[in-house]
Design a protein around this motif. Structure first.
Motif, PDB file in Angstrom:
ATOM      1  N   LEU A  93       0.807  -1.214   0.000  1.00  0.00           N
ATOM      2  CA  LEU A  93       0.000   0.000   0.000  1.00  0.00           C
ATOM      3  C   LEU A  93       0.846   1.272   0.000  1.00  0.00           C
ATOM      4  O   LEU A  93       0.651   2.165  -0.832  1.00  0.00           O
ATOM      5  CB  LEU A  93      -0.953   0.001   1.197  1.00  0.00           C
ATOM      6  N   GLY A  94       1.787   1.384   0.919  1.00  0.00           N
ATOM      7  CA  GLY A  94       2.618   2.585   1.001  1.00  0.00           C
ATOM      8  C   GLY A  94       3.419   2.834  -0.267  1.00  0.00           C
ATOM      9  O   GLY A  94       3.371   3.939  -0.840  1.00  0.00           O
ATOM     10  N   PRO A  95       4.190   1.832  -0.747  1.00  0.00           N
ATOM     11  CA  PRO A  95       4.956   2.046  -1.981  1.00  0.00           C
ATOM     12  C   PRO A  95       4.103   2.377  -3.196  1.00  0.00           C
ATOM     13  O   PRO A  95       4.489   3.191  -4.025  1.00  0.00           O
ATOM     14  CB  PRO A  95       5.685   0.704  -2.160  1.00  0.00           C
TER      15      PRO A  95
ATOM     16  N   PHE B  98      -3.409   6.985  12.538  1.00  0.00           N
ATOM     17  CA  PHE B  98      -2.245   6.320  13.124  1.00  0.00           C
ATOM     18  C   PHE B  98      -1.538   7.178  14.169  1.00  0.00           C
ATOM     19  O   PHE B  98      -0.608   6.713  14.827  1.00  0.00           O
ATOM     20  CB  PHE B  98      -1.232   5.951  12.029  1.00  0.00           C
ATOM     21  N   GLY B  99      -1.954   8.447  14.326  1.00  0.00           N
ATOM     22  CA  GLY B  99      -1.298   9.334  15.275  1.00  0.00           C
ATOM     23  C   GLY B  99       0.105   9.708  14.836  1.00  0.00           C
ATOM     24  O   GLY B  99       1.038   9.767  15.650  1.00  0.00           O
ATOM     25  N   GLN B 100       0.260   9.993  13.527  1.00  0.00           N
ATOM     26  CA  GLN B 100       1.573  10.305  12.974  1.00  0.00           C
ATOM     27  C   GLN B 100       1.526  11.612  12.188  1.00  0.00           C
ATOM     28  O   GLN B 100       0.459  12.207  11.994  1.00  0.00           O
ATOM     29  CB  GLN B 100       2.051   9.159  12.070  1.00  0.00           C
ATOM     30  N   SER B 101       2.675  12.029  11.699  1.00  0.00           N
ATOM     31  CA  SER B 101       2.777  13.241  10.897  1.00  0.00           C
ATOM     32  C   SER B 101       2.354  12.965   9.461  1.00  0.00           C
ATOM     33  O   SER B 101       2.731  11.938   8.878  1.00  0.00           O
ATOM     34  CB  SER B 101       4.218  13.754  10.913  1.00  0.00           C
ATOM     35  N   ALA B 102       1.590  13.880   8.878  1.00  0.00           N
ATOM     36  CA  ALA B 102       1.177  13.732   7.486  1.00  0.00           C
ATOM     37  C   ALA B 102       2.367  13.780   6.542  1.00  0.00           C
ATOM     38  O   ALA B 102       2.321  13.229   5.440  1.00  0.00           O
ATOM     39  CB  ALA B 102       0.175  14.827   7.119  1.00  0.00           C
TER      40      ALA B 102
ATOM     41  N   GLU C 120       5.738   7.259   4.026  1.00  0.00           N
ATOM     42  CA  GLU C 120       7.111   6.755   4.072  1.00  0.00           C
ATOM     43  C   GLU C 120       7.331   5.849   5.282  1.00  0.00           C
ATOM     44  O   GLU C 120       8.094   4.876   5.218  1.00  0.00           O
ATOM     45  CB  GLU C 120       8.072   7.946   4.114  1.00  0.00           C
ATOM     46  N   HIS C 121       6.636   6.177   6.377  1.00  0.00           N
ATOM     47  CA  HIS C 121       6.814   5.439   7.637  1.00  0.00           C
ATOM     48  C   HIS C 121       5.955   4.172   7.700  1.00  0.00           C
ATOM     49  O   HIS C 121       6.114   3.369   8.627  1.00  0.00           O
ATOM     50  CB  HIS C 121       6.447   6.364   8.806  1.00  0.00           C
ATOM     51  N   LEU C 122       5.061   3.962   6.722  1.00  0.00           N
ATOM     52  CA  LEU C 122       4.125   2.836   6.804  1.00  0.00           C
ATOM     53  C   LEU C 122       4.822   1.482   6.973  1.00  0.00           C
ATOM     54  O   LEU C 122       4.354   0.652   7.772  1.00  0.00           O
ATOM     55  CB  LEU C 122       3.204   2.820   5.580  1.00  0.00           C
TER      56      LEU C 122
ATOM     57  N   THR D 139       5.579   1.227  10.571  1.00  0.00           N
ATOM     58  CA  THR D 139       4.333   1.048  11.328  1.00  0.00           C
ATOM     59  C   THR D 139       3.904  -0.416  11.308  1.00  0.00           C
ATOM     60  O   THR D 139       3.548  -0.988  12.351  1.00  0.00           O
ATOM     61  CB  THR D 139       3.215   1.928  10.734  1.00  0.00           C
ATOM     62  N   LEU D 140       3.956  -1.039  10.136  1.00  0.00           N
ATOM     63  CA  LEU D 140       3.573  -2.448  10.040  1.00  0.00           C
ATOM     64  C   LEU D 140       4.562  -3.340  10.774  1.00  0.00           C
ATOM     65  O   LEU D 140       4.170  -4.375  11.330  1.00  0.00           O
ATOM     66  CB  LEU D 140       3.454  -2.863   8.571  1.00  0.00           C
ATOM     67  N   ASP D 141       5.831  -2.968  10.789  1.00  0.00           N
ATOM     68  CA  ASP D 141       6.807  -3.703  11.600  1.00  0.00           C
ATOM     69  C   ASP D 141       6.416  -3.646  13.071  1.00  0.00           C
ATOM     70  O   ASP D 141       6.461  -4.661  13.789  1.00  0.00           O
ATOM     71  CB  ASP D 141       8.209  -3.114  11.434  1.00  0.00           C
ATOM     72  N   GLU D 142       6.027  -2.461  13.519  1.00  0.00           N
ATOM     73  CA  GLU D 142       5.629  -2.288  14.920  1.00  0.00           C
ATOM     74  C   GLU D 142       4.382  -3.101  15.230  1.00  0.00           C
ATOM     75  O   GLU D 142       4.200  -3.568  16.364  1.00  0.00           O
ATOM     76  CB  GLU D 142       5.390  -0.806  15.215  1.00  0.00           C
ATOM     77  N   TRP D 143       3.513  -3.285  14.230  1.00  0.00           N
ATOM     78  CA  TRP D 143       2.319  -4.107  14.411  1.00  0.00           C
ATOM     79  C   TRP D 143       2.623  -5.601  14.247  1.00  0.00           C
ATOM     80  O   TRP D 143       1.731  -6.422  14.353  1.00  0.00           O
ATOM     81  CB  TRP D 143       1.252  -3.717  13.394  1.00  0.00           C
TER      82      TRP D 143
END
Length: 370
Positions: free
Chosen positions: A272-274, A304-308, A313-315, A318-322
């Motif tokens: 999704l992110g790429p 997600f409580g993140q910066s727009a 780029e951080h997705l 984020t999925l790693d953290e999940w």
């Protein structure tokens, strides 16, 4: 919440209204279905059960057809996730027809039209993912071809879909996140599709921020309100894709799933992110309007409580953290990404992508997903 007796009685009553010899296709872990079977039999139905615990293949469909014909089934009931519902749709469609599954599959088969109306079919989803309960196709794995393709007909829409969010409560976390990422992708891709329309826009604008917030909650803990929200997101995604199409995520996912066997929702989440980044960059480069991508970025950031500025780029992080696995578990140095990209470029889902992504860009997308 438990699955209410009122809802169970509705499933029973509606099934009996459609037929008396019922082919029940179920997931392995849906425990309350045992009571449903008893209710159906107590009311005079003959019930034959098929258990589906993985994505349906040509062989699985043929086996289920054989069982259904032996039982002289006159109605089909699916209770389970998207794979269970897809298998049910395929079997309900093909039981009245002659020939084999391959006679009717698009892309790898003869793509024949159904010669008869499908049997009455009822879908009861127990996961929030594919939205298969409101779509007119069934995705089938063809192992010999290393591909997933569709059996498709407008008459394959279920006669009845009963969506009870309580059925998804306490589902395994890994299953919840994988299917939920598919559901989220299926409201994002129709929103940026070049086939988007006012109906799908309304569904997607409501569902994208809701899905982002709900998935973030479910990544941390069980949450009934988030389960309710994801049931809506999944349903909205099925309606949206049926009316506006999908895009490059699903164009790649169909080929990757067929070739390497990774779970569909996991593939969608990792791509999704790429894909969002590649689509936005390509469209910006051509001077196209990218306001919808900016809206999606803002919704994901808030959910997600993140910066727009960094959420896309951080997705992957984020999925790693999940604890969502990376595709490197399935894709190796020997995987021919170029061949996958070339095949995916011709996939039906790719036709609704908001811009043309050449195979070289699709290869880069897959490398980023690793």
């Amino acid at each position: 919440m438990e699955f209410g007796r009122g809802a169970a009685e509705l499933v029973c009553a509606e099934t009996l209204a459609q037929g008396r010899s019922v082919l029940l296709i179920r997931g392995r872990s849906v425990a309350w279905v045992d009571q449903l079977v008893q209710d159906l039999m107590a009311n005079g139905a003959e019930v034959t059960t098929v258990v589906c615990c993985k994505e349906p293949s040509v062989g699985m469909v043929e086996d289920a057809l054989q069982i259904g014909r032996a039982a002289d089934a006159d109605a089909v009931l699916s209770v389970g996730g998207g794979s269970v519902i897809d298998l049910g749709k395929a079997v309900a469609a093909l039981l009245p027809c002659g020939g084999t599954v391959m006679d009717y599959l698009e892309g790898v088969g003869a793509a024949k039209q159904l010669g008869s109306n499908p049997l009455p079919f009822i879908a009861v989803p127990t996961t929030s993912g594919t939205g298969a309960e409101v779509t007119r196709n069934a995705v089938i794995l063809v192992p010999e071809e290393g591909r997933k393709v569709s059996l498709r007909d407008g008459r394959m829409l279920p006669d009845l879909a009963i969506v009870d969010p309580a059925l998804t409560d306490r589902a395994p976390r890994d299953q919840t996140l994988a299917s939920g990422l598919d559901a989220l992708t299926q409201v994002i891709e129709p929103y940026v599709s070049h086939r988007a329309n006012p109906l799908t826009d309304a569904l997607c604008r409501a569902a994208i921020p809701l899905g982002a917030r709900a998935l973030a909650k479910l990544s941390r803990q069980e949450d009934q309100s988030a389960r309710d929200d994801m049931a809506f997101v999944s349903l909205a995604g099925g309606l949206a894709l049926a009316n506006a199409g999908l895009g490059a995520v699903h164009g790649l996912a169909g080929v990757l799933g067929g070739r390497v066997g990774a779970p569909h929702g996991l593939i969608c989440g990792r791509l999704l992110g790429p894909v969002l980044a590649a689509n936005a960059a390509t469209m910006e480069g051509s001077g196209a309007d990218v306001r919808r991508f900016k809206e999606i970025t803002q919704w994901l950031a808030e959910g997600f409580g993140q910066s727009a500025e960094t959420v896309i780029e951080h997705l992957p992080v984020t999925l790693d953290e999940w604890q969502v696995p990376r595709l490197s578990q399935w894709l190796t140095d020997q995987t021919d990404l170029g061949a996958i990209a070339k095949e995916a470029a011709g996939a039906s889902s790719m036709r609704a992508n908001p811009c043309v992504l050449p195979p070289s860009v699709l290869v880069d997308v897959m490398r980023d997903a690793l």
